[in-house]
Design a protein around this motif. Structure first.
Motif, PDB file in Angstrom:
ATOM      1  N   CYS A  30      -7.171  -0.823  44.946  1.00  0.00           N
ATOM      2  CA  CYS A  30      -6.461   0.793  44.544  1.00  0.00           C
ATOM      3  C   CYS A  30      -7.760   1.668  44.544  1.00  0.00           C
ATOM      4  CB  CYS A  30      -5.702   0.690  43.460  1.00  0.00           C
ATOM      5  SG  CYS A  30      -5.171   2.260  42.658  1.00  0.00           S
ATOM      6  N   ASP A  31      -7.633   2.824  45.275  1.00  0.00           N
ATOM      7  CA  ASP A  31      -8.512   3.789  45.462  1.00  0.00           C
ATOM      8  C   ASP A  31      -8.092   5.113  44.656  1.00  0.00           C
ATOM      9  OD1 ASP A  31      -9.136   2.434  48.405  1.00  0.00           O
ATOM     10  OD2 ASP A  31     -10.701   2.417  46.734  1.00  0.00           O
ATOM     11  N   TYR A  32      -9.110   5.825  44.167  1.00  0.00           N
ATOM     12  CA  TYR A  32      -8.354   7.122  43.453  1.00  0.00           C
ATOM     13  C   TYR A  32      -9.570   8.167  43.788  1.00  0.00           C
ATOM     14  CZ  TYR A  32     -11.652   5.917  39.699  1.00  0.00           C
ATOM     15  OH  TYR A  32     -12.922   5.565  38.928  1.00  0.00           O
ATOM     16  N   THR A  33      -8.927   9.373  43.603  1.00  0.00           N
ATOM     17  CA  THR A  33      -9.868  10.629  44.010  1.00  0.00           C
ATOM     18  C   THR A  33     -10.536  11.559  42.916  1.00  0.00           C
ATOM     19  OG1 THR A  33      -8.010  11.801  44.784  1.00  0.00           O
ATOM     20  CG2 THR A  33      -8.942  10.655  46.389  1.00  0.00           C
ATOM     21  N   ASN A  34      -9.545  11.420  42.084  1.00  0.00           N
ATOM     22  CA  ASN A  34      -9.791  12.310  40.652  1.00  0.00           C
ATOM     23  C   ASN A  34     -10.646  11.902  39.727  1.00  0.00           C
ATOM     24  OD1 ASN A  34      -9.625  14.043  38.475  1.00  0.00           O
ATOM     25  ND2 ASN A  34      -7.300  14.182  38.668  1.00  0.00           N
ATOM     26  N   SER A  35     -11.835  12.265  39.469  1.00  0.00           N
ATOM     27  CA  SER A  35     -12.980  11.742  38.700  1.00  0.00           C
ATOM     28  C   SER A  35     -12.354  11.975  37.146  1.00  0.00           C
ATOM     29  CB  SER A  35     -14.154  12.289  39.051  1.00  0.00           C
ATOM     30  OG  SER A  35     -14.138  13.674  39.035  1.00  0.00           O
ATOM     31  N   MET A  36     -11.346  12.776  36.854  1.00  0.00           N
ATOM     32  CA  MET A  36     -11.062  12.829  35.649  1.00  0.00           C
ATOM     33  C   MET A  36     -10.192  11.598  34.910  1.00  0.00           C
ATOM     34  SD  MET A  36     -12.479  15.685  34.829  1.00  0.00           S
ATOM     35  CE  MET A  36     -11.675  15.923  32.985  1.00  0.00           C
ATOM     36  N   PHE A  37      -9.602  10.916  36.015  1.00  0.00           N
ATOM     37  CA  PHE A  37      -9.008   9.539  35.545  1.00  0.00           C
ATOM     38  C   PHE A  37      -9.823   8.660  34.602  1.00  0.00           C
ATOM     39  CE2 PHE A  37      -5.289  10.692  37.367  1.00  0.00           C
ATOM     40  CZ  PHE A  37      -5.300  10.818  38.953  1.00  0.00           C
ATOM     41  N   ASP A  38      -9.552   8.448  33.531  1.00  0.00           N
ATOM     42  CA  ASP A  38     -10.396   7.390  32.652  1.00  0.00           C
ATOM     43  C   ASP A  38      -9.572   6.353  32.041  1.00  0.00           C
ATOM     44  OD1 ASP A  38     -10.459   9.640  29.923  1.00  0.00           O
ATOM     45  OD2 ASP A  38      -8.852   8.778  30.877  1.00  0.00           O
ATOM     46  N   TYR A  39      -8.567   5.905  32.540  1.00  0.00           N
ATOM     47  CA  TYR A  39      -7.608   4.941  32.084  1.00  0.00           C
ATOM     48  C   TYR A  39      -6.819   4.517  33.197  1.00  0.00           C
ATOM     49  CZ  TYR A  39      -5.283   1.991  28.750  1.00  0.00           C
ATOM     50  OH  TYR A  39      -4.848   1.071  27.948  1.00  0.00           O
ATOM     51  N   PHE A  40      -6.715   3.157  33.539  1.00  0.00           N
ATOM     52  CA  PHE A  40      -6.013   2.464  34.714  1.00  0.00           C
ATOM     53  C   PHE A  40      -5.195   1.337  34.320  1.00  0.00           C
ATOM     54  CE2 PHE A  40      -8.501   5.032  37.456  1.00  0.00           C
ATOM     55  CZ  PHE A  40      -9.788   5.477  36.887  1.00  0.00           C
ATOM     56  N   LEU A  41      -3.899   1.436  34.785  1.00  0.00           N
ATOM     57  CA  LEU A  41      -2.997   0.168  34.625  1.00  0.00           C
ATOM     58  C   LEU A  41      -2.419  -0.450  35.966  1.00  0.00           C
ATOM     59  CD1 LEU A  41      -2.145   3.097  32.962  1.00  0.00           C
ATOM     60  CD2 LEU A  41      -1.008   1.560  31.626  1.00  0.00           C
TER      61      LEU A  41
END
Lengths: 114, 111
Positions: B23-34
């Motif tokens: 899984c890849d994400y672009t938003n550096s504000m994400f701080d929790y992943f499920l």
């Protein structure tokens, strides 16, 4: 056992009909959510509510409205159903908190609009 | 533009081997992943989570790894079992109670 229930598992409607999808949770959660799931697009948020009578638009609110008159119940309304609203609709709920809580999902309603 | 992406729509693995879902994400504000798991005709169920202050979280056969600099997370299932066959969604959250989901990866574990 925690539970989120949705009023129908399968629904077939005609274009232009008004459609109500209902969701009930028994966990005393503040937050409730409506998503639609489409292949390759994952779950996209339509609307959410963080309290009774409160609602916020999600990523794809066009063509939908919601109602939250009681804490345990969150309804999704399609005012005039269209074929592009054929999808799997998932309701979820969670506690409202400063840290993260998992969202609990209902079994989903597969809606077909003809 | 999707902020959370699962680039593999499907994955096939032999029973007993390791399954790796990415899984890849672009938003550096994400701080929790499920990670959620979904069987056909059922709603998604929560599997495992990780906060951005960690780089690994383990629960039985399931381990989630987070690489913040690469904005990448992965779910490892070892050993894989036929009952693990399902669609897996990764989700990311920021300051708030909302989640952004990826498109899902269908895992098939062959006996």
């Amino acid at each position: 056992d925690v539970k989120v229930t949705q009023s129908s598992r399968y629904l077939v409607k005609r274009t232009g009909e008004k459609v109500f999808l209902e969701c009930v949770q028994d966990m005393d959660h503040e937050n409730m959510f409506w998503y639609r799931q489409d292949p390759g697009l994952g779950l996209r948020l339509i609307y959410f509510s963080y309290d009774v009578k409160m609602k916020e638009k999600g990523d794809i609110p066009e063509g939908y409205s919601v109602s939250r008159e009681k804490k345990e119940r969150f309804s999704l309304i399609l005012e005039s159903a269209s074929t592009n609203q054929t999808s799997m609709y998932l309701c979820a709920s969670s506690f409202r908190s400063a840290s993260y809580n998992e969202q609990f999902f209902g079994p989903g309603t597969r809606l077909t609009v003809l | 533009d999707q902020q959370v992406k699962q680039n593999s729509p499907s994955l096939s693995v032999q029973e007993g081997r390791i399954s790796i879902l990415n899984c890849d994400y672009t938003n550096s504000m994400f701080d929790y992943f499920l990670w959620y798991k979904k069987y056909p005709a059922e709603g998604p169920t929560f599997l495992i989570s990780i906060s951005s202050i960690k780089d690994k979280n383990e629960d039985g056969r399931f381990t989630v790894f987070l690489n913040k600099s690469a904005k990448h997370l992965s779910l490892h299932i070892v050993p894989s079992q036929p009952g693990d066959s399902a669609v897996y969604f990764c989700a990311a959250g920021d300051a708030g109670n909302m989640l952004t989901f990826g498109g899902g990866t269908r895992l098939m574990v062959k006996p």
